[in-house]
Enzyme design. Structure first.
Site, short mmCIF file in Angstrom:
data_model
loop_
_atom_site.label_atom_id
_atom_site.label_comp_id
_atom_site.label_asym_id
_atom_site.label_seq_id
_atom_site.Cartn_x
_atom_site.Cartn_y
_atom_site.Cartn_z
N LYS A 58 12.14 -57.30 61.31
CA LYS A 58 11.23 -56.15 61.43
C LYS A 58 11.79 -55.14 62.44
O LYS A 58 11.71 -53.93 62.24
CB LYS A 58 9.84 -56.62 61.86
CG LYS A 58 8.86 -55.49 62.24
CD LYS A 58 8.55 -54.63 61.04
CE LYS A 58 7.62 -53.46 61.19
NZ LYS A 58 6.96 -53.07 62.38
N HIS A 101 14.52 -53.30 60.78
CA HIS A 101 13.86 -52.37 59.85
C HIS A 101 13.46 -51.09 60.60
O HIS A 101 13.73 -49.98 60.15
CB HIS A 101 12.63 -53.03 59.22
CG HIS A 101 11.65 -52.07 58.61
ND1 HIS A 101 10.80 -51.29 59.36
CD2 HIS A 101 11.41 -51.73 57.32
CE1 HIS A 101 10.09 -50.51 58.56
NE2 HIS A 101 10.43 -50.77 57.31
N ASN A 102 12.83 -51.26 61.74
CA ASN A 102 12.41 -50.09 62.52
C ASN A 102 13.60 -49.30 63.04
O ASN A 102 13.57 -48.07 63.07
CB ASN A 102 11.53 -50.52 63.70
CG ASN A 102 10.13 -50.90 63.26
OD1 ASN A 102 9.91 -51.30 62.11
ND2 ASN A 102 9.16 -50.79 64.15
P1 NDP Z 1 -3.20 -51.71 69.18
O1 NDP Z 1 -1.79 -52.02 69.37
O2 NDP Z 1 -3.72 -50.38 69.56
O3 NDP Z 1 -4.07 -52.85 69.91
C1 NDP Z 1 -5.48 -52.78 70.00
C2 NDP Z 1 -6.07 -54.15 69.79
O4 NDP Z 1 -5.54 -55.08 70.75
C3 NDP Z 1 -7.58 -54.13 69.99
O5 NDP Z 1 -8.16 -54.99 69.03
C4 NDP Z 1 -7.72 -54.67 71.40
O6 NDP Z 1 -8.97 -55.26 71.65
C5 NDP Z 1 -6.65 -55.72 71.41
N1 NDP Z 1 -6.27 -56.14 72.74
C6 NDP Z 1 -5.57 -55.44 73.66
N2 NDP Z 1 -5.39 -56.17 74.77
C7 NDP Z 1 -5.98 -57.37 74.55
C8 NDP Z 1 -6.13 -58.55 75.31
N3 NDP Z 1 -5.59 -58.66 76.54
N4 NDP Z 1 -6.80 -59.58 74.77
C9 NDP Z 1 -7.32 -59.49 73.54
N5 NDP Z 1 -7.21 -58.40 72.76
C10 NDP Z 1 -6.55 -57.36 73.26
O7 NDP Z 1 -3.63 -51.97 67.65
P2 NDP Z 1 -2.88 -51.62 66.28
O8 NDP Z 1 -3.83 -52.03 65.22
O9 NDP Z 1 -2.33 -50.24 66.27
O10 NDP Z 1 -1.63 -52.60 66.26
C11 NDP Z 1 -1.75 -54.00 66.35
C12 NDP Z 1 -0.38 -54.61 66.39
O11 NDP Z 1 0.30 -54.29 65.19
C13 NDP Z 1 0.51 -54.11 67.53
O12 NDP Z 1 1.32 -55.16 68.00
C14 NDP Z 1 1.36 -53.05 66.87
O13 NDP Z 1 2.60 -52.88 67.53
C15 NDP Z 1 1.53 -53.65 65.49
N6 NDP Z 1 1.82 -52.70 64.42
C16 NDP Z 1 1.19 -51.48 64.39
C17 NDP Z 1 1.46 -50.59 63.38
C18 NDP Z 1 0.74 -49.30 63.32
O14 NDP Z 1 1.07 -48.49 62.43
N7 NDP Z 1 -0.21 -49.03 64.18
C19 NDP Z 1 2.41 -50.91 62.30
C20 NDP Z 1 2.94 -52.22 62.39
C21 NDP Z 1 2.67 -53.06 63.43
P3 NDP Z 1 -10.21 -54.39 72.28
O15 NDP Z 1 -10.88 -53.74 71.11
O16 NDP Z 1 -11.04 -55.41 72.93
O17 NDP Z 1 -9.60 -53.40 73.23
#
Ligand code: NDP
Length: 472
Positions: A182, A185-186
């Site tokens: 992945k 890929h990025n």
């Molecule tokens: P974010 O990366 O913005 O993460 C937010 C989520 O993480 C919320 O549900 C938040 O919960 C939770 N969170 C943060 N800190 C904690 C913690 N300490 N304990 C428990 N939960 C926590 O969300 P995305 O949906 O954008 O991405 C999710 C993952 O997918 C990331 O790793 C990202 O890199 C990956 N990804 C993202 C893509 C994209 O296009 N956005 C594409 C491919 C992969 P709360 O609501 O409680 O704050």
């Protein structure tokens, strides 16, 4: 009744992934650290399928059918470790934790080993396609134990994108292999976007085309061998007009490209593995350069070229330069997967990687079919460049490619992607490289020794005395 699979972390990615599973008939457990988000999720989507919401990690784990399968979609890094720990505390041997975030593959290797000790299966899985892909079919790159894939694989394949009926999901290899792939890929995505940006810049600076006209050029390019998601959306972005000012959208956006880290990781890993991924590196460095407005402001006074370049058929030449440079960038990325596969014992099937990138993900392209065919024809291809189809394409493109790089240099338009790709191509082609001189210098100042073309063994020349040669 219990859930077939669970998703914790209901931000944009997790939410859409959970809905995707539900749309495929699975019962999906959902959980989020802040319960408000879970409630919102249920309010918005309860009618789309069977969801089992939980307010606590304990209830979330308890709501899963055994062997439990819990997907983590939270912020990469520390948060992921925290969530793994909470889940693991309530799980039993044979259960599975799947990290679908953008984890660094080294973290995934560490986590997989630690959880294995506790009898849990850990699957680090790359998921590409952004929020749209997560909902309608992403490209999925799961690593981890082959045993885990046996039970988990069918579910992931079900929700993945399909191209010609083939799922864009395959077991990549053990431990960190999925997240590594992945990451590459990025990295390739960075290179692809850099080459597209250079093409746009040339068409605008050297040919004087307006963004809307360049959008039309990209739209036309998308009908041919360059057909891909990124070319398609380039036409969309270039054609977009800012509602407030009436200016082309690209002219109101600050020209400093940001990054979240996967491109940088790709280059860091490539440095460790000794693989020249010049296309990806130039893309990462170009973003870094763009992000130094003080330096750029100070340098604006530096002298530029006086000359102009008459360049017939520039648009077609740029198209060919883009295609040739793209072949180089992909070849380098695939080389990196070969090197990592050997280093970490992953046995990555390169043709399969090209196959699962054909749909769902950001670099999806017609082009990936050619890569798949190349590895189908020869699994041990030393470089993609020598596959007959690509070699022919490079031959057809090279005159255009050279003209484009020459024009860019003449009029002072930076094309690090095109130029470095051409340099790589020419270096690889060379019978003799000036690396022999580098070896001579190293032996001169550091007695680092060298090998000879005509005899086995290592040698040293006594540079400070009579310059006699002796075996090292
Ligand atoms: P974010 O990366 O913005 O993460 C937010 C989520 O993480 C919320 O549900 C938040 O919960 C939770 N969170 C943060 N800190 C904690 C913690 N300490 N304990 C428990 N939960 C926590 O969300 P995305 O949906 O954008 O991405 C999710 C993952 O997918 C990331 O790793 C990202 O890199 C990956 N990804 C993202 C893509 C994209 O296009 N956005 C594409 C491919 C992969 P709360 O609501 O409680 O704050």
């Amino acid at each position: 009744d219990k859930a077939d699979i669970g998703v914790t972390g209901l931000a944009v990615m997790g939410r859409n992934l959970a809905r995707n599973f539900a749309h495929h008939g699975y019962v999906v457990a959902v959980h989020n650290r802040t319960e408000e988000r879970t409630n919102q999720f249920m309010d918005d989507y309860r009618d789309e399928g069977s969801f089992l919401p939980s307010g606590s990690v304990q209830d979330f784990v308890a709501s899963l059918n055994r062997p439990r399968k819990a997907i983590i979609m939270v912020k990469a890094g520390g948060p992921t470790d925290a969530v793994i720990e909470e889940l693991a505390a309530h799980m039993e041997p044979g259960d599975m934790i799947i990290d679908g975030g953008n984890a660094n593959f080294a973290d995934t290797r560490r986590r997989e080993a630690a959880l294995k000790e506790r009898g849990l299966l850990f699957v680090g899985s790359g998921i590409s396609g952004g929020e749209e892909g997560a909902l309608n079919g992403p490209s999925i790159m799961p690593g981890g134990d082959a045993e885990a894939y046996k039970t988990l694989g069918p579910l992931l394949e079900d929700i993945s994108a399909k191209v010609d009926g083939t799922p864009c999901c395959v077991h990549v290899g053990p431990d960190g292999a999925g997240h590594f792939v992945k990451m590459v890929h990025n990295g390739i995505e960075y290179a692809d976007m850099q080459l597209i940006a250079e093409s746009y810049d040339l068409l605008r600076q050297a040919q004087g085309l307006a963004p809307a006209e360049i959008a039309d050029v990209f739209r036309e390019w998308n009908q041919g061998e360059l057909e891909s998601y990124l070319i398609e959306i380039t036409a969309e972005v270039l054609g977009h007009v800012d509602a407030e000012t009436g200016k082309p959208f690209v002219d109101v956006v600050v020209d400093q490209a940001e990054q979240k880290g996967t491109g940088r990781w790709t280059v860091q890993s490539a440095l460790d593995l000794g693989v020249p991924v010049t296309g990806i590196a130039e893309a990462v460095f170009s973003r870094a350069l763009s992000g130094h407005p003080e330096q750029r402001a100070a340098a604006r006074a530096l002298a530029g070229p006086n000359g102009t370049a008459a360049h017939a058929n520039l648009v077609e030449d740029v198209r060919r330069a883009l295609y040739a440079s793209k072949i180089v960038a992909y070849a380098q990325g695939f080389d990196q997967m070969v090197a990592a596969s050997e280093e970490y014992g992953w046995d990555i099937d390169l043709g399969a990687m090209a196959t699962i990138w054909r749909g769902g993900c950001i670099i999806r392209a017609r082009f990936l079919d050619r890569i798949r065919e190349a590895y189908d024809a020869d699994r041990r291809l030393p470089t993609l460049l020598v596959d007959p189809t690509f070699a022919e394409a490079l031959t057809a493109a090279q005159d255009s490619w050279r003209r484009v790089v020459a024009t860019a240099a003449t009029i002072g338009v930076p094309t690090p992607g095109f130029s470095s790709a051409l340099a790589y191509y020419d270096a690889l082609r060379r019978d003799r490289l000036p690396a022999s001189l580098v070896q001579g210098l190293r032996d001169f100042f550091g007695a680092h020794t060298y090998r000879r073309v005509d005899r086995d063994g290592s040698f040293h020349t006594d540079w400070s005395a009579d310059r006699s040669e002796s075996p090292a």
